[in-house]
Design a protein around this motif. Structure first.
Motif, short mmCIF file in Angstrom:
data_model
loop_
_atom_site.label_atom_id
_atom_site.label_comp_id
_atom_site.label_asym_id
_atom_site.label_seq_id
_atom_site.Cartn_x
_atom_site.Cartn_y
_atom_site.Cartn_z
N PRO A 182 0.86 -1.18 0.00
CA PRO A 182 0.00 0.00 0.00
C PRO A 182 0.90 1.23 0.00
O PRO A 182 1.86 1.32 0.75
CB PRO A 182 -0.77 -0.11 1.31
CG PRO A 182 -0.58 -1.50 1.79
CD PRO A 182 0.69 -2.00 1.19
N VAL A 183 0.60 2.18 -0.88
CA VAL A 183 1.40 3.40 -0.99
C VAL A 183 0.45 4.58 -0.84
O VAL A 183 -0.62 4.62 -1.42
CB VAL A 183 2.13 3.49 -2.35
CG1 VAL A 183 2.91 4.80 -2.46
CG2 VAL A 183 3.04 2.29 -2.56
N THR A 184 0.89 5.55 -0.05
CA THR A 184 0.16 6.79 0.11
C THR A 184 1.13 7.94 -0.18
O THR A 184 2.33 7.79 -0.01
CB THR A 184 -0.45 6.93 1.53
OG1 THR A 184 -1.20 8.12 1.59
CG2 THR A 184 0.61 6.90 2.61
N SER A 185 0.59 9.05 -0.62
CA SER A 185 1.45 10.20 -0.92
C SER A 185 1.36 11.27 0.16
O SER A 185 2.05 12.28 0.09
CB SER A 185 1.07 10.80 -2.27
OG SER A 185 -0.28 11.25 -2.25
N ALA A 186 0.51 11.05 1.17
CA ALA A 186 0.34 12.05 2.23
C ALA A 186 0.12 11.36 3.57
O ALA A 186 -0.37 10.24 3.64
CB ALA A 186 -0.86 12.93 1.91
N ALA A 187 0.48 12.06 4.63
CA ALA A 187 0.35 11.54 6.00
C ALA A 187 -1.06 11.80 6.52
O ALA A 187 -1.27 12.69 7.33
CB ALA A 187 1.38 12.19 6.91
N THR A 188 -2.02 11.02 6.02
CA THR A 188 -3.39 11.16 6.50
C THR A 188 -3.90 9.80 6.92
O THR A 188 -3.47 8.77 6.40
CB THR A 188 -4.31 11.73 5.41
OG1 THR A 188 -4.23 10.88 4.26
CG2 THR A 188 -3.89 13.14 5.02
N GLY A 189 -4.82 9.79 7.86
CA GLY A 189 -5.43 8.55 8.29
C GLY A 189 -4.54 7.69 9.18
O GLY A 189 -4.86 6.53 9.42
N LEU A 190 -3.43 8.23 9.67
CA LEU A 190 -2.57 7.47 10.57
C LEU A 190 -3.19 7.50 11.96
O LEU A 190 -3.75 8.51 12.38
CB LEU A 190 -1.17 8.08 10.58
CG LEU A 190 -0.49 8.22 9.22
CD1 LEU A 190 0.88 8.87 9.37
CD2 LEU A 190 -0.39 6.88 8.52
N ASP A 191 -3.05 6.39 12.69
CA ASP A 191 -3.72 6.32 13.99
C ASP A 191 -2.75 6.00 15.12
O ASP A 191 -1.54 5.90 14.91
CB ASP A 191 -4.88 5.32 13.95
CG ASP A 191 -4.43 3.89 13.69
OD1 ASP A 191 -3.28 3.54 14.01
OD2 ASP A 191 -5.25 3.11 13.19
N ALA A 192 -3.29 5.82 16.31
CA ALA A 192 -2.49 5.60 17.51
C ALA A 192 -1.80 4.24 17.55
O ALA A 192 -1.02 3.99 18.46
CB ALA A 192 -3.37 5.79 18.74
N ASN A 193 -2.08 3.37 16.60
CA ASN A 193 -1.39 2.09 16.49
C ASN A 193 -0.30 2.13 15.42
O ASN A 193 0.24 1.09 15.06
CB ASN A 193 -2.37 0.96 16.16
CG ASN A 193 -3.26 0.64 17.33
OD1 ASN A 193 -2.84 0.64 18.47
ND2 ASN A 193 -4.53 0.38 17.04
N THR A 194 0.01 3.31 14.92
CA THR A 194 0.95 3.45 13.82
C THR A 194 2.31 3.93 14.29
O THR A 194 2.42 4.93 14.98
CB THR A 194 0.40 4.42 12.76
OG1 THR A 194 -0.88 3.97 12.31
CG2 THR A 194 1.34 4.52 11.57
N ASP A 195 3.33 3.19 13.87
CA ASP A 195 4.73 3.60 14.04
C ASP A 195 5.20 4.11 12.68
O ASP A 195 4.88 3.52 11.65
CB ASP A 195 5.59 2.41 14.46
CG ASP A 195 5.16 1.82 15.80
OD1 ASP A 195 4.74 2.58 16.68
OD2 ASP A 195 5.25 0.59 15.95
#
Length: 177
Positions: A66-79
């Motif tokens: 999975p590739v994203t171009s922006a830092a959106t939708g990251l949550d508290a379980n994300t490193d």
């Protein structure tokens, strides 16, 4: 408390390990990012690549990610691990990552020098408290030099953290106290 039969069942692939809801986002397509995401997926992390340059994202080797171009939708379980501290977009991407409720952020680099992310974030007006959330160095101190070794050290540190042990994890603030 986990009993020995539970541990054996997980080790033999008979049962999934508990507590593997963590995600790892590698920032910037790089050789380290490729290994990092492969190894992290193998040990149960949900993985993704954050690469603002579509051409560079397409150059990644290995399995489809999975590739994203922006830092959106990251949550508290994300490193989040920044795998290239020489990119011009470093400050803006990190600023955007820090605006998300991510669990942990680290930048690869030589611990003997202040990381370029510090000046880049200051220039963007990011408060010092947010800059201090960025860990550097990261991973276990195993003398890593090559991209696969750096990825192993980084994933091992994240695993130690996920499993509740510091195991020499250099990104922890108390390790520098």
């Amino acid at each position: 408390m986990t009993d020995e039969s539970d541990t054996c069942a997980v080790a033999h692939g008979e049962r999934a390990a508990q507590g593997t809801d963590r995600a790892l986002v590698a920032v910037f397509a790089s050789p380290v990012a490729g290994y990092l995401l492969r190894y992290a997926r193998d040990v149960g992390f949900r993985v993704a690549l954050l690469e603002p340059d579509a051409e560079r994202a397409g150059e990644m080797d290995g399995a489809a990610l999975p590739v994203t171009s922006a830092a959106t939708g990251l949550d508290a379980n994300t490193d989040v691990v920044v795998t290239d501290h020489h990119r011009g977009e470093l400050g803006t991407v990190l600023r955007d990552v820090l605006a998300e409720p991510v669990r942990w952020v680290g930048v690869l680099g030589n611990p003997r020098h202040e990381g370029p992310h510090v000046a880049a974030l200051r220039e963007l007006g990011v408060p010092q408290a947010e800059i201090d959330r960025v860990h550097r160095p990261i991973g276990l101190n195993i003398g890593s030099r090559t991209p696969p070794e750096i990825a192993v050290a980084t994933v091992a540190g994240l695993l130690a953290d996920r499993n509740g042990t510091d195991a020499g994890f250099l990104g922890r603030r108390e390790a520098h106290a």
